[in-house]
Design a protein around this motif. Structure first.
Motif, PDB file in Angstrom:
ATOM      1  N   MET A   1       0.836  -1.195   0.000  1.00 13.24           N
ATOM      2  CA  MET A   1       0.000   0.000   0.000  1.00 13.24           C
ATOM      3  C   MET A   1       0.872   1.245   0.000  1.00 13.24           C
ATOM      4  SD  MET A   1      -2.918   1.284   2.713  1.00 13.24           S
ATOM      5  CE  MET A   1      -4.262   0.526   1.824  1.00 13.24           C
ATOM      6  N   HIS A   2       0.502   2.204  -0.847  1.00 13.63           N
ATOM      7  CA  HIS A   2       1.197   3.486  -0.894  1.00 13.63           C
ATOM      8  C   HIS A   2       0.139   4.579  -0.859  1.00 13.63           C
ATOM      9  CE1 HIS A   2       4.116   6.439  -3.132  1.00 13.63           C
ATOM     10  NE2 HIS A   2       3.915   6.777  -1.876  1.00 13.63           N
ATOM     11  N   VAL A   3       0.159   5.399   0.184  1.00 12.28           N
ATOM     12  CA  VAL A   3      -0.810   6.472   0.357  1.00 12.28           C
ATOM     13  C   VAL A   3      -0.113   7.800   0.111  1.00 12.28           C
ATOM     14  CG1 VAL A   3      -2.457   7.563   1.923  1.00 12.28           C
ATOM     15  CG2 VAL A   3      -2.017   5.102   2.097  1.00 12.28           C
ATOM     16  N   LEU A   4      -0.695   8.605  -0.776  1.00  5.50           N
ATOM     17  CA  LEU A   4      -0.185   9.953  -1.016  1.00  5.50           C
ATOM     18  C   LEU A   4      -1.116  10.952  -0.355  1.00  5.50           C
ATOM     19  CD1 LEU A   4       1.726  12.012  -2.361  1.00  5.50           C
ATOM     20  CD2 LEU A   4       0.231  11.924  -4.381  1.00  5.50           C
ATOM     21  N   ILE A   5      -0.550  11.793   0.527  1.00  4.48           N
ATOM     22  CA  ILE A   5      -1.311  12.843   1.207  1.00  4.48           C
ATOM     23  C   ILE A   5      -0.917  14.186   0.608  1.00  4.48           C
ATOM     24  CG2 ILE A   5      -1.790  13.988   3.401  1.00  4.48           C
ATOM     25  CD1 ILE A   5      -0.888  11.417   4.823  1.00  4.48           C
ATOM     26  N   LEU A   6      -1.874  14.884   0.052  1.00  2.49           N
ATOM     27  CA  LEU A   6      -1.640  16.265  -0.369  1.00  2.49           C
ATOM     28  C   LEU A   6      -1.841  17.126   0.865  1.00  2.49           C
ATOM     29  CD1 LEU A   6      -3.618  16.250  -3.734  1.00  2.49           C
ATOM     30  CD2 LEU A   6      -1.204  15.730  -3.350  1.00  2.49           C
ATOM     31  N   GLY A   7      -0.748  17.662   1.410  1.00  6.43           N
ATOM     32  CA  GLY A   7      -0.823  18.200   2.763  1.00  6.43           C
ATOM     33  C   GLY A   7      -0.398  19.640   2.911  1.00  6.43           C
ATOM     34  N   GLY A   8       0.160  19.914   4.083  1.00  5.25           N
ATOM     35  CA  GLY A   8       0.536  21.261   4.466  1.00  5.25           C
ATOM     36  C   GLY A   8      -0.298  21.802   5.610  1.00  5.25           C
ATOM     37  N   THR A   9      -1.392  21.133   5.951  1.00  5.66           N
ATOM     38  CA  THR A   9      -2.256  21.571   7.046  1.00  5.66           C
ATOM     39  C   THR A   9      -1.946  20.788   8.317  1.00  5.66           C
ATOM     40  OG1 THR A   9      -3.957  19.961   6.453  1.00  5.66           O
ATOM     41  CG2 THR A   9      -4.115  22.139   5.436  1.00  5.66           C
ATOM     42  N   THR A  10      -2.495  21.271   9.424  1.00  8.26           N
ATOM     43  CA  THR A  10      -2.355  20.545  10.695  1.00  8.26           C
ATOM     44  C   THR A  10      -2.979  19.164  10.577  1.00  8.26           C
ATOM     45  OG1 THR A  10      -2.422  22.612  11.950  1.00  8.26           O
ATOM     46  CG2 THR A  10      -2.922  20.589  13.148  1.00  8.26           C
ATOM     47  N   GLU A  11      -4.138  19.085   9.930  1.00  4.57           N
ATOM     48  CA  GLU A  11      -4.811  17.791   9.776  1.00  4.57           C
ATOM     49  C   GLU A  11      -3.974  16.830   8.939  1.00  4.57           C
ATOM     50  OE1 GLU A  11      -7.482  20.655  11.238  1.00  4.57           O
ATOM     51  OE2 GLU A  11      -6.302  20.735   9.395  1.00  4.57           O
ATOM     52  N   LEU A  58       0.053  15.089 -11.896  1.00  2.00           N
ATOM     53  CA  LEU A  58      -0.284  14.330 -10.695  1.00  2.00           C
ATOM     54  C   LEU A  58      -0.724  12.920 -11.060  1.00  2.00           C
ATOM     55  CD1 LEU A  58      -0.792  13.974  -7.702  1.00  2.00           C
ATOM     56  CD2 LEU A  58      -2.955  15.217  -7.950  1.00  2.00           C
ATOM     57  N   ALA A  59      -1.518  12.768 -12.107  1.00  2.00           N
ATOM     58  CA  ALA A  59      -1.952  11.440 -12.537  1.00  2.00           C
ATOM     59  C   ALA A  59      -0.744  10.581 -12.914  1.00  2.00           C
ATOM     60  CB  ALA A  59      -2.913  11.562 -13.716  1.00  2.00           C
ATOM     61  N   ALA A  69      -3.948   4.951  -2.824  1.00  2.00           N
ATOM     62  CA  ALA A  69      -5.004   5.819  -2.297  1.00  2.00           C
ATOM     63  C   ALA A  69      -4.458   7.236  -2.205  1.00  2.00           C
ATOM     64  CB  ALA A  69      -5.494   5.345  -0.937  1.00  2.00           C
ATOM     65  N   LEU A  70      -5.302   8.208  -2.574  1.00  2.00           N
ATOM     66  CA  LEU A  70      -4.925   9.623  -2.547  1.00  2.00           C
ATOM     67  C   LEU A  70      -5.826  10.348  -1.556  1.00  2.00           C
ATOM     68  CD1 LEU A  70      -3.433  12.126  -3.714  1.00  2.00           C
ATOM     69  CD2 LEU A  70      -5.187  12.195  -5.501  1.00  2.00           C
ATOM     70  N   ILE A  71      -5.218  11.106  -0.642  1.00  2.00           N
ATOM     71  CA  ILE A  71      -5.995  11.873   0.335  1.00  2.00           C
ATOM     72  C   ILE A  71      -5.646  13.349   0.182  1.00  2.00           C
ATOM     73  CG2 ILE A  71      -6.548  12.254   2.759  1.00  2.00           C
ATOM     74  CD1 ILE A  71      -5.913   9.355   3.310  1.00  2.00           C
ATOM     75  N   ASP A  72      -6.647  14.131  -0.177  1.00  2.00           N
ATOM     76  CA  ASP A  72      -6.481  15.578  -0.319  1.00  2.00           C
ATOM     77  C   ASP A  72      -6.722  16.220   1.035  1.00  2.00           C
ATOM     78  OD1 ASP A  72      -6.543  18.252  -0.914  1.00  2.00           O
ATOM     79  OD2 ASP A  72      -8.443  18.175  -2.013  1.00  2.00           O
ATOM     80  N   PHE A  83      -9.299  20.346  -7.248  1.00  2.00           N
ATOM     81  CA  PHE A  83      -9.892  19.936  -8.526  1.00  2.00           C
ATOM     82  C   PHE A  83      -8.894  19.153  -9.371  1.00  2.00           C
ATOM     83  CE2 PHE A  83     -13.221  22.814  -7.294  1.00  2.00           C
ATOM     84  CZ  PHE A  83     -14.354  22.273  -7.890  1.00  2.00           C
ATOM     85  N   ASN A  84      -7.610  19.502  -9.288  1.00  2.00           N
ATOM     86  CA  ASN A  84      -6.591  18.705  -9.978  1.00  2.00           C
ATOM     87  C   ASN A  84      -6.513  17.298  -9.403  1.00  2.00           C
ATOM     88  OD1 ASN A  84      -5.904  20.788 -11.697  1.00  2.00           O
ATOM     89  ND2 ASN A  84      -4.081  21.400 -10.557  1.00  2.00           N
ATOM     90  N   ALA A  85      -6.644  17.189  -8.080  1.00  2.00           N
ATOM     91  CA  ALA A  85      -6.612  15.881  -7.439  1.00  2.00           C
ATOM     92  C   ALA A  85      -7.774  15.013  -7.906  1.00  2.00           C
ATOM     93  CB  ALA A  85      -6.643  16.040  -5.918  1.00  2.00           C
ATOM     94  N   ALA A  86      -8.961  15.614  -8.006  1.00  2.00           N
ATOM     95  CA  ALA A  86     -10.125  14.856  -8.464  1.00  2.00           C
ATOM     96  C   ALA A  86      -9.937  14.359  -9.888  1.00  2.00           C
ATOM     97  CB  ALA A  86     -11.386  15.720  -8.351  1.00  2.00           C
ATOM     98  N   ALA A  87      -9.421  15.232 -10.765  1.00  2.00           N
ATOM     99  CA  ALA A  87      -9.201  14.838 -12.152  1.00  2.00           C
ATOM    100  C   ALA A  87      -8.114  13.772 -12.260  1.00  2.00           C
ATOM    101  CB  ALA A  87      -8.828  16.063 -12.990  1.00  2.00           C
ATOM    102  N   ALA A  88      -7.038  13.935 -11.495  1.00  2.00           N
ATOM    103  CA  ALA A  88      -5.929  12.983 -11.547  1.00  2.00           C
ATOM    104  C   ALA A  88      -6.335  11.622 -11.002  1.00  2.00           C
ATOM    105  CB  ALA A  88      -4.737  13.535 -10.755  1.00  2.00           C
ATOM    106  N   ALA A  89      -7.063  11.612  -9.902  1.00  2.65           N
ATOM    107  CA  ALA A  89      -7.500  10.346  -9.317  1.00  2.65           C
ATOM    108  C   ALA A  89      -8.409   9.591 -10.278  1.00  2.65           C
ATOM    109  CB  ALA A  89      -8.215  10.606  -7.992  1.00  2.65           C
ATOM    110  N   ALA A  90      -9.287  10.319 -10.943  1.00  4.37           N
ATOM    111  CA  ALA A  90     -10.172   9.672 -11.910  1.00  4.37           C
ATOM    112  C   ALA A  90      -9.378   9.102 -13.079  1.00  4.37           C
ATOM    113  CB  ALA A  90     -11.215  10.661 -12.411  1.00  4.37           C
ATOM    114  N   ALA A  91      -8.396   9.869 -13.564  1.00  4.88           N
ATOM    115  CA  ALA A  91      -7.605   9.414 -14.704  1.00  4.88           C
ATOM    116  C   ALA A  91      -6.740   8.207 -14.364  1.00  4.88           C
ATOM    117  CB  ALA A  91      -6.728  10.559 -15.215  1.00  4.88           C
ATOM    118  N   ALA A  92      -6.205   8.182 -13.133  1.00  2.00           N
ATOM    119  CA  ALA A  92      -5.312   7.092 -12.723  1.00  2.00           C
ATOM    120  C   ALA A  92      -6.049   5.951 -12.031  1.00  2.00           C
ATOM    121  CB  ALA A  92      -4.224   7.637 -11.795  1.00  2.00           C
TER     122      ALA A  92
END
Length: 251
Positions: A1-11, A58-59, A69-72, A83-92
């Motif tokens: 399993m490889h999880v990519l987190i698009l981050g920068g926030t406390t959460e 990103l895709a 799995a991708l977590i925005d 919106f880029n994440a949504a498009a990339a996740a759908a494409a990939a």
């Protein structure tokens, strides 16, 4: 399993901490930071800094690095990357979750003026006050650059670039902030109106309570919607539960 987190926030940092601790050995957790903050707090796990080159980039990254799995978990106002994440996740063909802290809710005694953008916030400000506590971050200050009759206290992590309001004092600071500290800022700088984005969370919420106590209005920029069809979690634990449901025995 490889999880990519698009981050920068406390959460996002808390999510990375949770996944590194909870996922089985061998699972990879990669956090991607935009690189807009000079000295970010780095989460555990693998970290990459910088953009991907839009949805197509990103895709391609998702495919090349075999992301399962991708977590925005970006800021609620990081509309383009979401919106880029949504498009990339759908494409990939990669499952996507948006981790969003709940928005703020006005309490009794609040005087809020909801607006749809920073430009709308700038339009209503002259009718609300003369000394502005601006807490929308250093990006987008151009929207307020023409308000030369107002004075601004602008707080951000890093120093802003031009264009910005001509009468402005910059306060470099990073949350979480305290109610006592926010009261003192409002008193010392004679603030009579606050401008904020509906970022949600507890780290920067004390300014809302301080404004309520002082009886001053708050201009609240509404957050953009999550892209259609994307699942949403409110906490890192909810995101972990979603991930386990997606990954089955892997998680």
């Amino acid at each position: 399993m490889h999880v990519l987190i698009l981050g920068g926030t406390t959460e996002a940092r808390r999510l990375a901490e949770t996944l590194v601790a909870e996922l089985p050995a061998g699972a990879r957790v990669t956090s991607s930071l935009a690189g807009r903050v000079a000295s970010p707090k780095l989460p555990p796990g693998e970290v990459r800094v910088g953009g991907f080159g839009g949805a197509d980039g990103l895709a391609a990254w998702l495919r090349t690095h075999r992301v399962s799995a991708l977590i925005d978990a970006t800021h609620p106002f990081a509309e383009t990357i979401s919106f880029n994440a949504a498009a990339a996740a759908a494409a990939a063909h990669v499952p996507l979750l948006a981790l969003r802290r709940p928005g703020w809710v006005p309490a009794e005694g609040d005087t809020w003026h909801p607006v749809g953008s920073l430009a709308e916030a700038a339009e209503v400000l002259p009718g609300l006050g003369q000394r502005v506590f601006l807490t929308t971050g250093r990006m987008g200050l151009a929207a307020f650059a023409g308000l030369d009759r107002l004075w601004f206290l602008m707080r951000s992590v890093d120093a802003p670039d031009a264009p910005h309001p001509p009468r402005m004092e910059v306060l470099l600071d990073r949350g979480p902030f305290t109610l006592e500290g926010e009261r003192e800022l409002i008193r010392r700088h004679r603030i009579d109106v606050v401008v904020t984005k509906d970022s949600g969370g507890a780290a920067t919420a004390p300014k809302l309570a301080a404004a309520r106590e002082a009886g001053i209005p708050v201009v609240v920029v509404r957050r953009p919607p999550v892209p259609g069809g994307v699942s949403v979690a409110g906490t890192p634990q909810e995101a972990l539960a979603w991930l386990r449901a997606q990954g089955g025995s892997q998680a």
